[in-house]
Design a protein around this motif. Structure first.
Motif, PDB file in Angstrom:
ATOM      1  N   GLY A   1       0.800  -0.909   0.139  1.00 43.83           N
ATOM      2  CA  GLY A   1       0.256  -0.046  -0.489  1.00 43.83           C
ATOM      3  C   GLY A   1       0.670   1.453   0.245  1.00 43.83           C
ATOM      4  N   SER A   2       2.219   1.238   1.042  1.00 45.14           N
ATOM      5  CA  SER A   2       2.861   2.297   0.442  1.00 45.14           C
ATOM      6  C   SER A   2       3.803   2.838  -0.405  1.00 45.14           C
ATOM      7  N   TYR A   3       3.530   1.640  -1.181  1.00 43.78           N
ATOM      8  CA  TYR A   3       4.223   1.601  -2.850  1.00 43.78           C
ATOM      9  C   TYR A   3       3.161   2.376  -3.418  1.00 43.78           C
ATOM     10  N   LEU A   4       2.290   1.556  -3.354  1.00 41.11           N
ATOM     11  CA  LEU A   4       0.776   1.978  -4.377  1.00 41.11           C
ATOM     12  C   LEU A   4       0.388   3.343  -4.208  1.00 41.11           C
ATOM     13  N   GLY A   5       0.613   3.902  -3.202  1.00 42.73           N
ATOM     14  CA  GLY A   5      -0.625   5.068  -3.364  1.00 42.73           C
ATOM     15  C   GLY A   5      -1.092   5.088  -2.377  1.00 42.73           C
ATOM     16  N   LEU A   6      -1.910   3.382  -1.811  1.00 43.41           N
ATOM     17  CA  LEU A   6      -3.239   3.297  -1.456  1.00 43.41           C
ATOM     18  C   LEU A   6      -2.851   2.772   0.580  1.00 43.41           C
ATOM     19  N   LYS A   7      -4.582   2.583   0.577  1.00 38.69           N
ATOM     20  CA  LYS A   7      -4.499   2.891   2.581  1.00 38.69           C
ATOM     21  C   LYS A   7      -4.425   0.594   2.495  1.00 38.69           C
ATOM     22  N   LEU A   8      -3.733   0.654   3.250  1.00 40.75           N
ATOM     23  CA  LEU A   8      -3.947  -1.210   3.394  1.00 40.75           C
ATOM     24  C   LEU A   8      -5.335  -1.737   3.767  1.00 40.75           C
ATOM     25  N   GLU A   9      -6.500  -0.829   4.460  1.00 40.81           N
ATOM     26  CA  GLU A   9      -8.144  -1.520   4.003  1.00 40.81           C
ATOM     27  C   GLU A   9      -8.173  -1.464   2.496  1.00 40.81           C
ATOM     28  N   THR A  10      -7.486  -0.731   1.372  1.00 41.19           N
ATOM     29  CA  THR A  10      -8.018  -0.801   0.099  1.00 41.19           C
ATOM     30  C   THR A  10      -7.133  -2.092  -0.921  1.00 41.19           C
ATOM     31  N   VAL A  11      -5.656  -2.324  -0.244  1.00 39.26           N
ATOM     32  CA  VAL A  11      -5.066  -3.342  -0.226  1.00 39.26           C
ATOM     33  C   VAL A  11      -6.114  -4.447  -0.452  1.00 39.26           C
ATOM     34  N   SER A  12      -5.948  -4.507   0.747  1.00 38.02           N
ATOM     35  CA  SER A  12      -6.920  -5.524   1.157  1.00 38.02           C
ATOM     36  C   SER A  12      -8.349  -6.220   0.307  1.00 38.02           C
ATOM     37  N   ARG A  13      -8.818  -4.971   0.490  1.00 40.31           N
ATOM     38  CA  ARG A  13     -10.307  -5.138   0.004  1.00 40.31           C
ATOM     39  C   ARG A  13      -9.937  -5.417  -1.541  1.00 40.31           C
ATOM     40  N   THR A  14      -8.625  -4.927  -2.534  1.00 38.69           N
ATOM     41  CA  THR A  14      -8.945  -5.252  -3.669  1.00 38.69           C
ATOM     42  C   THR A  14      -8.502  -6.828  -3.588  1.00 38.69           C
ATOM     43  N   PHE A  15      -7.651  -7.068  -2.812  1.00 42.14           N
ATOM     44  CA  PHE A  15      -7.292  -8.607  -3.401  1.00 42.14           C
ATOM     45  C   PHE A  15      -8.564  -9.293  -3.014  1.00 42.14           C
ATOM     46  N   SER A  16      -9.432  -9.245  -2.267  1.00 46.85           N
ATOM     47  CA  SER A  16     -10.075  -9.788  -1.848  1.00 46.85           C
ATOM     48  C   SER A  16     -11.350  -9.856  -3.153  1.00 46.85           C
ATOM     49  N   LYS A  17     -11.444  -8.653  -4.450  1.00 48.12           N
ATOM     50  CA  LYS A  17     -12.276  -8.422  -5.210  1.00 48.12           C
ATOM     51  C   LYS A  17     -11.329  -8.985  -6.018  1.00 48.12           C
ATOM     52  N   PHE A  18     -10.610  -9.537  -6.900  1.00 48.04           N
ATOM     53  CA  PHE A  18     -10.008 -10.301  -7.427  1.00 48.04           C
ATOM     54  C   PHE A  18     -10.066 -11.780  -7.037  1.00 48.04           C
ATOM     55  N   ALA A  19     -10.097 -12.080  -5.945  1.00 45.52           N
ATOM     56  CA  ALA A  19     -10.106 -13.745  -5.649  1.00 45.52           C
ATOM     57  C   ALA A  19     -11.827 -13.789  -5.272  1.00 45.52           C
ATOM     58  N   ASP A  20     -12.284 -12.993  -5.368  1.00 45.53           N
ATOM     59  CA  ASP A  20     -14.157 -13.340  -5.260  1.00 45.53           C
ATOM     60  C   ASP A  20     -13.946 -13.471  -7.259  1.00 45.53           C
ATOM     61  N   GLU A  21     -13.860 -12.685  -8.029  1.00 42.65           N
ATOM     62  CA  GLU A  21     -13.907 -12.787  -9.290  1.00 42.65           C
ATOM     63  C   GLU A  21     -13.013 -13.432  -9.707  1.00 42.65           C
ATOM     64  N   GLY A  22     -12.536 -14.861  -9.148  1.00 43.39           N
ATOM     65  CA  GLY A  22     -11.616 -15.913  -9.766  1.00 43.39           C
ATOM     66  C   GLY A  22     -10.042 -15.111 -10.529  1.00 43.39           C
ATOM     67  N   ILE A  23      -9.885 -14.281 -10.706  1.00 47.64           N
ATOM     68  CA  ILE A  23      -9.013 -13.754 -10.791  1.00 47.64           C
ATOM     69  C   ILE A  23      -7.930 -14.376 -10.108  1.00 47.64           C
ATOM     70  N   ILE A  24      -7.629 -14.567  -8.991  1.00 48.34           N
ATOM     71  CA  ILE A  24      -5.948 -15.049  -8.295  1.00 48.34           C
ATOM     72  C   ILE A  24      -7.006 -15.509  -7.059  1.00 48.34           C
ATOM     73  N   GLU A  25      -6.038 -16.517  -6.497  1.00 46.52           N
ATOM     74  CA  GLU A  25      -5.743 -17.205  -5.381  1.00 46.52           C
ATOM     75  C   GLU A  25      -5.239 -16.970  -4.019  1.00 46.52           C
ATOM     76  N   VAL A  26      -5.479 -16.657  -2.962  1.00 40.12           N
ATOM     77  CA  VAL A  26      -4.682 -16.061  -2.120  1.00 40.12           C
ATOM     78  C   VAL A  26      -4.573 -16.926  -0.457  1.00 40.12           C
ATOM     79  N   ARG A  27      -3.498 -17.257  -0.165  1.00 43.00           N
ATOM     80  CA  ARG A  27      -3.613 -18.566   0.479  1.00 43.00           C
ATOM     81  C   ARG A  27      -2.567 -18.216   1.932  1.00 43.00           C
ATOM     82  N   HIS A  28      -2.658 -16.599   2.852  1.00 44.32           N
ATOM     83  CA  HIS A  28      -1.870 -16.532   3.507  1.00 44.32           C
ATOM     84  C   HIS A  28      -0.916 -15.686   2.747  1.00 44.32           C
ATOM     85  N   ARG A  29       0.431 -15.815   2.062  1.00 53.23           N
ATOM     86  CA  ARG A  29       1.095 -15.261   1.458  1.00 53.23           C
ATOM     87  C   ARG A  29       1.808 -15.494   0.299  1.00 53.23           C
TER      88      ARG A  29
END
Length: 239
Positions: free
Chosen positions: A190-218
């Motif tokens: 988030g610091s690198y991309l100019g985004l808040k932590l919540e925004t990064v987490s929300r975007t990861f979740s959105k990508f996962a919900d849309e079947g674009i990525i799969e995330v397990r921990h790191r």
């Protein structure tokens, strides 16, 4: 702490990533003399700090680093992530002192290349001078890309571009084109991309919900690279 060099540049499997290619045996021998020591940096340790005298460039052998500067409000602003096969320390060339902190985000090892020796050797090995210029040029292009990223992209586009760049760089080192371990925290991203932590987490979740990525921990798996590419480079006629 400096460690004695045990593997010469000419035998290193990262040579083609951080050293010129197509050198003669004689030139390779000279390059081998360039790297006098190696340094191990523990996770959380600093390779160099803002304001320290610039003496060397560092080729990352193993591990990951982040570079950061302290913002006016006292917070650390991440300016880049560097991995094995990349050169770090170029920020110090202009004013003979480092302008950022370089922090290991996992245990790392670097080859120390004294800059005065690089300058000396560049007179004898033209390819080395050309290579250093290429590295500096690549850094300028990268910074320009980050400015565009922060200036004109939405959160989803920023994260998509970041993930695609990361997996592309790792693939050049022989890793998977679709799976990676995220060495940095979401807060650092988030610091690198100019985004808040919540925004990064929300975007990861959105990508996962849309079947674009799969995330397990790191551990992250890209399921639909085309979808990420479309976010970064939308088809003509689409905003």
């Amino acid at each position: 702490m400096a460690a004695a060099l045990s593997v010469a540049c000419s035998k290193c499997n990262l040579r083609e990533l951080c050293m010129p290619v197509g050198l003669s045996d004689e030139e390779l021998g000279k390059i081998d003399e360039l790297v006098a020591t190696r340094r191990k940096i523990k996770r959380g340790g600093a390779l160099f700090r803002n304001g320290e005298p610039f003496k060397s460039l560092f080729a990352i052998r193993t591990g990951f680093f982040k570079t950061c500067v302290t913002a006016e409000d006292g917070r650390d602003q991440v300016t880049g992530f560097q991995m094995a096969g990349e050169i770090i320390g170029l920020d110090g060339i202009v004013n003979d002192q480092h302008t950022c902190d370089a922090i290991a985000i996992e245990d790392a090892e670097v080859c120390v290349m004294p800059f005065d020796r690089i300058t000396e050797l560049s007179r004898e090995v033209n390819a080395l001078q050309h290579h250093v210029h290429r590295i500096m040029s690549r850094e300028i292009v990268r910074e320009h890309g980050v400015m565009l990223l922060l200036g004109s992209m939405r959160a989803e586009e920023r994260l998509a571009a970041f993930l695609l760049n990361l997996v592309q760089r790792l693939h050049a080192r022989g890793f998977s084109r679709s799976e990676l371990v995220l060495r940095m925290t979401r807060e650092e991203m988030g610091s690198y991309l100019g985004l808040k932590l919540e925004t990064v987490s929300r975007t990861f979740s959105k990508f996962a919900d849309e079947g674009i990525i799969e995330v397990r921990h790191r551990h992250l798996r890209i399921l639909d690279a085309d979808a990420l590419n479309r976010l970064v480079n939308p088809p003509p006629g689409r905003e």
